[in-house]
Scaffold this motif. Structure first.
Motif, PDB file in Angstrom:
ATOM      1  N   VAL A 195      17.398   9.869  -3.910  1.00  0.00           N
ATOM      2  CA  VAL A 195      18.013   8.646  -4.986  1.00  0.00           C
ATOM      3  C   VAL A 195      16.702   8.243  -6.088  1.00  0.00           C
ATOM      4  CG1 VAL A 195      19.329   6.670  -5.903  1.00  0.00           C
ATOM      5  CG2 VAL A 195      20.173   8.394  -3.775  1.00  0.00           C
ATOM      6  N   ALA A 196      16.045   7.992  -5.245  1.00  0.00           N
ATOM      7  CA  ALA A 196      14.481   6.234  -6.526  1.00  0.00           C
ATOM      8  C   ALA A 196      13.677   7.116  -5.345  1.00  0.00           C
ATOM      9  CB  ALA A 196      15.047   5.545  -6.803  1.00  0.00           C
ATOM     10  N   HIS A 197      12.852   6.430  -6.252  1.00  0.00           N
ATOM     11  CA  HIS A 197      11.579   6.886  -6.353  1.00  0.00           C
ATOM     12  C   HIS A 197      10.441   5.642  -6.036  1.00  0.00           C
ATOM     13  CE1 HIS A 197       7.553   7.365  -3.533  1.00  0.00           C
ATOM     14  NE2 HIS A 197       6.999   7.631  -4.573  1.00  0.00           N
ATOM     15  N   ILE A 198       9.452   4.375  -5.800  1.00  0.00           N
ATOM     16  CA  ILE A 198       8.792   3.888  -6.394  1.00  0.00           C
ATOM     17  C   ILE A 198       7.301   4.193  -6.316  1.00  0.00           C
ATOM     18  CG2 ILE A 198       9.574   1.273  -5.291  1.00  0.00           C
ATOM     19  CD1 ILE A 198       9.015   0.603  -8.222  1.00  0.00           C
ATOM     20  N   THR A 199       6.120   3.821  -6.783  1.00  0.00           N
ATOM     21  CA  THR A 199       4.886   4.386  -6.307  1.00  0.00           C
ATOM     22  C   THR A 199       4.743   2.724  -5.568  1.00  0.00           C
ATOM     23  OG1 THR A 199       4.124   3.756  -8.846  1.00  0.00           O
ATOM     24  CG2 THR A 199       4.528   6.535  -7.531  1.00  0.00           C
ATOM     25  N   TRP A 200       3.346   2.711  -4.454  1.00  0.00           N
ATOM     26  CA  TRP A 200       2.808   1.719  -4.192  1.00  0.00           C
ATOM     27  C   TRP A 200       2.555   0.578  -4.845  1.00  0.00           C
ATOM     28  CZ3 TRP A 200      -2.195  -0.414  -5.165  1.00  0.00           C
ATOM     29  CH2 TRP A 200      -3.249   0.118  -6.093  1.00  0.00           C
TER      30      TRP A 200
ATOM     31  N   GLY B 144       0.752  -1.376   0.167  1.00  0.00           N
ATOM     32  CA  GLY B 144       0.189   0.244   0.402  1.00  0.00           C
ATOM     33  C   GLY B 144       0.562   1.249  -0.144  1.00  0.00           C
ATOM     34  N   TYR B 145       1.809   1.041  -0.116  1.00  0.00           N
ATOM     35  CA  TYR B 145       2.953   2.136   0.532  1.00  0.00           C
ATOM     36  C   TYR B 145       4.223   2.016  -1.088  1.00  0.00           C
ATOM     37  CZ  TYR B 145       0.608   2.126   4.864  1.00  0.00           C
ATOM     38  OH  TYR B 145      -0.578   2.015   6.135  1.00  0.00           O
ATOM     39  N   ASN B 146       4.566   3.084  -1.227  1.00  0.00           N
ATOM     40  CA  ASN B 146       5.612   3.878  -2.246  1.00  0.00           C
ATOM     41  C   ASN B 146       6.827   3.750  -1.130  1.00  0.00           C
ATOM     42  OD1 ASN B 146       3.518   5.342  -3.534  1.00  0.00           O
ATOM     43  ND2 ASN B 146       3.840   7.319  -2.746  1.00  0.00           N
ATOM     44  N   MET B 147       8.010   3.840  -1.997  1.00  0.00           N
ATOM     45  CA  MET B 147       9.183   3.382  -1.247  1.00  0.00           C
ATOM     46  C   MET B 147      10.270   4.457  -2.161  1.00  0.00           C
ATOM     47  SD  MET B 147       8.290   1.259   1.187  1.00  0.00           S
ATOM     48  CE  MET B 147      10.409   1.067   1.389  1.00  0.00           C
ATOM     49  N   GLY B 148      11.937   4.389  -1.033  1.00  0.00           N
ATOM     50  CA  GLY B 148      12.207   5.374  -1.416  1.00  0.00           C
ATOM     51  C   GLY B 148      13.876   4.957  -1.324  1.00  0.00           C
ATOM     52  N   TRP B 149      14.955   5.059  -1.708  1.00  0.00           N
ATOM     53  CA  TRP B 149      16.219   5.785  -1.290  1.00  0.00           C
ATOM     54  C   TRP B 149      16.658   6.155  -1.372  1.00  0.00           C
ATOM     55  CZ3 TRP B 149      18.273   0.826  -0.015  1.00  0.00           C
ATOM     56  CH2 TRP B 149      18.169   0.000  -0.450  1.00  0.00           C
ATOM     57  N   PHE B 150      17.921   6.757  -0.434  1.00  0.00           N
ATOM     58  CA  PHE B 150      18.439   7.932  -0.591  1.00  0.00           C
ATOM     59  C   PHE B 150      19.930   7.353  -0.447  1.00  0.00           C
ATOM     60  CE2 PHE B 150      15.625  11.313   0.776  1.00  0.00           C
ATOM     61  CZ  PHE B 150      14.069  11.154  -0.044  1.00  0.00           C
TER      62      PHE B 150
ATOM     63  N   GLY C 100       4.229  -0.272  -8.557  1.00  0.00           N
ATOM     64  CA  GLY C 100       5.714  -0.310  -8.859  1.00  0.00           C
ATOM     65  C   GLY C 100       5.195   0.673 -10.596  1.00  0.00           C
ATOM     66  N   GLY C 101       4.229   1.180 -10.488  1.00  0.00           N
ATOM     67  CA  GLY C 101       3.590   1.726 -11.828  1.00  0.00           C
ATOM     68  C   GLY C 101       4.399   3.184 -11.840  1.00  0.00           C
ATOM     69  N   THR C 102       5.148   3.908 -10.996  1.00  0.00           N
ATOM     70  CA  THR C 102       6.005   4.554 -11.571  1.00  0.00           C
ATOM     71  C   THR C 102       6.589   4.706 -10.513  1.00  0.00           C
ATOM     72  OG1 THR C 102       3.492   5.608 -11.648  1.00  0.00           O
ATOM     73  CG2 THR C 102       5.781   7.746 -11.737  1.00  0.00           C
ATOM     74  N   THR C 103       8.217   5.633 -11.276  1.00  0.00           N
ATOM     75  CA  THR C 103       9.521   5.644 -10.596  1.00  0.00           C
ATOM     76  C   THR C 103      10.167   6.764 -10.971  1.00  0.00           C
ATOM     77  OG1 THR C 103      10.625   4.401 -12.605  1.00  0.00           O
ATOM     78  CG2 THR C 103      10.148   3.527 -10.442  1.00  0.00           C
ATOM     79  N   TYR C 104      10.607   8.010 -10.127  1.00  0.00           N
ATOM     80  CA  TYR C 104      10.986   9.259  -9.887  1.00  0.00           C
ATOM     81  C   TYR C 104      13.071   8.535  -9.810  1.00  0.00           C
ATOM     82  CZ  TYR C 104       6.568  10.463 -10.137  1.00  0.00           C
ATOM     83  OH  TYR C 104       5.198  10.396 -10.299  1.00  0.00           O
ATOM     84  N   TYR C 105      13.671   9.471 -10.727  1.00  0.00           N
ATOM     85  CA  TYR C 105      15.153   9.341 -10.357  1.00  0.00           C
ATOM     86  C   TYR C 105      15.860  10.743  -9.997  1.00  0.00           C
ATOM     87  CZ  TYR C 105      14.491   4.771 -11.282  1.00  0.00           C
ATOM     88  OH  TYR C 105      14.068   3.654 -11.946  1.00  0.00           O
TER      89      TYR C 105
END
Length: 125
Positions: A48-53, A31-37, A55-60
């Motif tokens: 560094v990066a993020h992914i929605t709950w 149910g939750y987005n996740m990030g890397w720092f 997996g449909g959208t990612t950001y870098y």
């Protein structure tokens, strides 16, 4: 109590690859987005990066775009960071992070409430 445990760090030569994993427990992971720092010595923690709950959208971050890939396996409660073409400037402690509530402000560390202990990545030149 949400727990995040990173693994997969190590020492690698420039141009090499590593895959970091972050295993989550304590609540419904999907149910939750996740990030890397990451945080290098003497520097602030940076996104560094993020992914929605789902997996449909990612950001870098611009510094890793095209080299790093974030992904997740909700069945395994795990998020990954595949790091290719590593550079010495990628050397840092890498942290995965989870929010208490999903937020659109994915690049800000203040948007995340739960953090892993970190895993060291060292890239030699």
């Amino acid at each position: 109590q949400v727990q995040l445990i990173e693994s997969g760090g190590g020492l690698v030569q420039a141009g090499g690859s590593l895959r970091l994993s972050c295993a989550a427990s304590g609540r419904t992971f999907s149910g939750y987005n996740m990030g890397w720092f990451r945080q290098a010595p003497g520097k602030e923690r940076e996104f560094v990066a993020h992914i929605t709950w789902n997996g449909g959208t990612t950001y870098y971050a611009d510094s890793v775009k095209g080299r790093f890939t974030i992904s997740r396996d909700n069945a395994k409660n795990t998020v990954y960071l595949q790091m290719n073409s590593l550079k010495p400037e990628d050397t840092a402690v890498y942290y995965c992070a989870a929010p208490k509530y999903n937020s659109p402000n994915y690049a800000y560390s203040s948007s995340y409430n739960y953090w892993g202990q970190g895993t060291q990545v060292t890239v030699s030149s």
